[in-house]
Design an enzyme around this catalytic site. Structure first.
Site, PDB file in Angstrom:
ATOM      1  NE  ARG A  50      27.040  28.445  49.375  1.00 44.17           N
ATOM      2  CZ  ARG A  50      27.495  27.495  48.354  1.00 44.17           C
ATOM      3  NH1 ARG A  50      27.189  27.953  47.094  1.00 44.17           N
ATOM      4  NH2 ARG A  50      28.301  26.472  48.303  1.00 44.17           N
ATOM      5  CE  LYS A 140      14.042  27.556  59.233  1.00 49.04           C
ATOM      6  NZ  LYS A 140      13.968  28.708  58.083  1.00 49.04           N
ATOM      7  CD  GLU A 182       9.621  28.700  59.595  1.00 55.14           C
ATOM      8  OE1 GLU A 182      11.160  28.225  59.703  1.00 55.14           O
ATOM      9  OE2 GLU A 182       9.465  29.821  58.615  1.00 55.14           O
ATOM     10  CE  LYS A 224      11.068  32.163  60.777  1.00 52.36           C
ATOM     11  NZ  LYS A 224      12.396  32.181  60.693  1.00 52.36           N
TER      12      LYS A 224
HETATM   13  P1  13P Z   1      11.288  34.509  55.307  1.00 49.99           P
HETATM   14  O1  13P Z   1      11.119  35.713  56.404  1.00 49.99           O
HETATM   15  O2  13P Z   1      11.948  34.949  54.146  1.00 49.99           O
HETATM   16  O3  13P Z   1      10.072  33.755  55.246  1.00 49.99           O
HETATM   17  O4  13P Z   1      12.469  33.410  56.233  1.00 49.99           O
HETATM   18  C1  13P Z   1      12.116  33.126  57.289  1.00 49.99           C
HETATM   19  C2  13P Z   1      12.356  31.411  57.450  1.00 49.99           C
HETATM   20  O5  13P Z   1      13.354  31.080  58.144  1.00 49.99           O
HETATM   21  C3  13P Z   1      11.867  30.828  56.761  1.00 49.99           C
HETATM   22  O6  13P Z   1      12.121  29.324  57.131  1.00 49.99           O
END
Ligand code: 13P
Length: 353
Positions: A50, A140, A182, A224
């Site tokens: 990772r 996030k 998000e 987001k």
């Molecule tokens: P994806 O662009 O693969 O949807 O991932 C963005 C992300 O941060 C999901 O929480």
């Protein structure tokens, strides 16, 4: 309460996250999620693999032209490159902002086997304090909303997710971090773009209602969202132009103009599809927000495949990542075209917004 100086500082970070021609790399896959991604290319998910994979992404030469910030996972924010430099210091040295995923995943909502709510609020203020000390300047939190038949999502699930997103955003701003808010309406299933529009509108309305209720500073966050898009299995797939028109139609009804930037998730779109849609969205001028990207899969997929855990593929994988970052940077200006996808096609950066 934040003073004006603190608000200004957060606003400056938010603007930097969506700086012209740049977007955010989401590299914050949890240990469970990265294992699935590694399984798909036959790589064992060890801590060292990772680390090596993320080192390949972060150290791609020239990436700072297109990438403003990287969302890290708890393990990664504590890791170092092979030369002993911490990833955080390395990113900072390239003028890339380190960010951190702070939700701790989802759990079933109200006994439902389909609807989910996002966890992680209990000890959030302490964790934010630690992450700030480690160098994170934004965070996030992802909420997921599932569309299924006519019944789902329930308004209760949307409300609970919005309440938690708002509390998280409040906690972040208090701790000096810009929250990425998000709320993801999933594109799984067979629903139409019209249904996605209705659910995205309801979700965003509730999110902004709760953000205002908690007096979150709207000029100091990044939204987001998903694009308004046909579900993966929908028989009648909307065109790129329709995705752009629907997305802006809904956003204009609900997203306040104080929000400085929108950084889309890719949500299971192919890499080229996510770039094409972002390009069409940016061709429509007159929005009050900067329209950027915060892609995970759509930025990483080709690079992960090329890398496949082999040190000798490192440079080729970096080239694949560089290409996707550059094409999405062009899409921020509406300056991308499909011809740039072909091996011999030009990916030269012709203009910046
Ligand atoms: P994806 O662009 O693969 O949807 O991932 C963005 C992300 O941060 C999901 O929480």
């Amino acid at each position: 309460m934040l003073d004006q100086n603190q608000i200004n500082q957060l606003h400056e970070i938010a603007l930097a996250m969506v700086a012209p021609g740049k977007g955010i790399l989401a590299a914050d896959e949890s240990t469970g999620t990265i294992k699935k991604r590694f399984d798909a290319v036959g790589v064992e998910s060890t801590e060292e693999n990772r680390r090596a994979y993320r080192q390949m992404l972060f150290t791609t030469p020239g990436i700072e032209e297109f990438i403003s910030g990287v969302i890290l996972y708890d393990e990664t924010i504590r890791q170092t490159a092979s030369d002993g430099t911490s990833f955080v210091k390395f990113l900072q040295s390239k003028n890339i902002l380190p960010g951190i995923k702070v939700d701790t995943g989802t759990e079933d909502f109200n006994g439902s086997e389909v609807e989910k709510i996002t966890k992680g609020l209990e000890d959030l203020p302490q964790r934010l304090k630690e992450y700030y000390g480690l160098g994170a300047r934004f965070a996030k939190w992802r909420a997921v909303i599932t569309i299924k038949a006519e019944q789902l999502p329930t308004s209760e699930c949307i409300l609970e997710n919005a309440l938690r997103l708002a509390q998280y955003a409040k906690d972040c701003q208090q701790a000096g971090l810009v929250p990425i808010v998000e709320p993801e309406v999933l594109m799984d299933g067979n629903h139409t773009i019209e249904r996605c529009a209705v659910v995205t509108l309801e979700t965003l309305k509730q999110v902004f209602r709760q953000l205002k209720e908690k007096e979150v500073i709207l000029s100091a966050l990044i939204l987001k969202p998903n694009m308004v898009i046909s579900a993966k299995q929908c028989a009648n797939q909307a065109t790129f132009e329709e995705v752009a028109q629907w997305t802006l139609k809904i956003f204009n009804q609900v997203i306040p103009s104080e929000v400085p930037g929108i950084a889309f998730l890719s949500g299971g779109q192919s890499d080229a599809q996510a770039t094409e849609n972002l390009n069409e969205i940016n061709k429509i001028i007159g929005s009050p927000w900067r329209m950027s990207f915060s892609y995970g899969r759509a930025l990483q997929a080709p690079a992960l495949k090329v890398w496949s855990g082999q040190a000798e593929n490192f440079a080729a994988a970096q080239a694949a990542f560089y290409k996707r970052a550059k094409l999405n940077s062009l899409a921020r200006n509406g300056a991308y075209s499909q011809a740039m996808e072909t091996a011999g096609g030009s990916v030269e950066l012709i203009s910046q917004d």
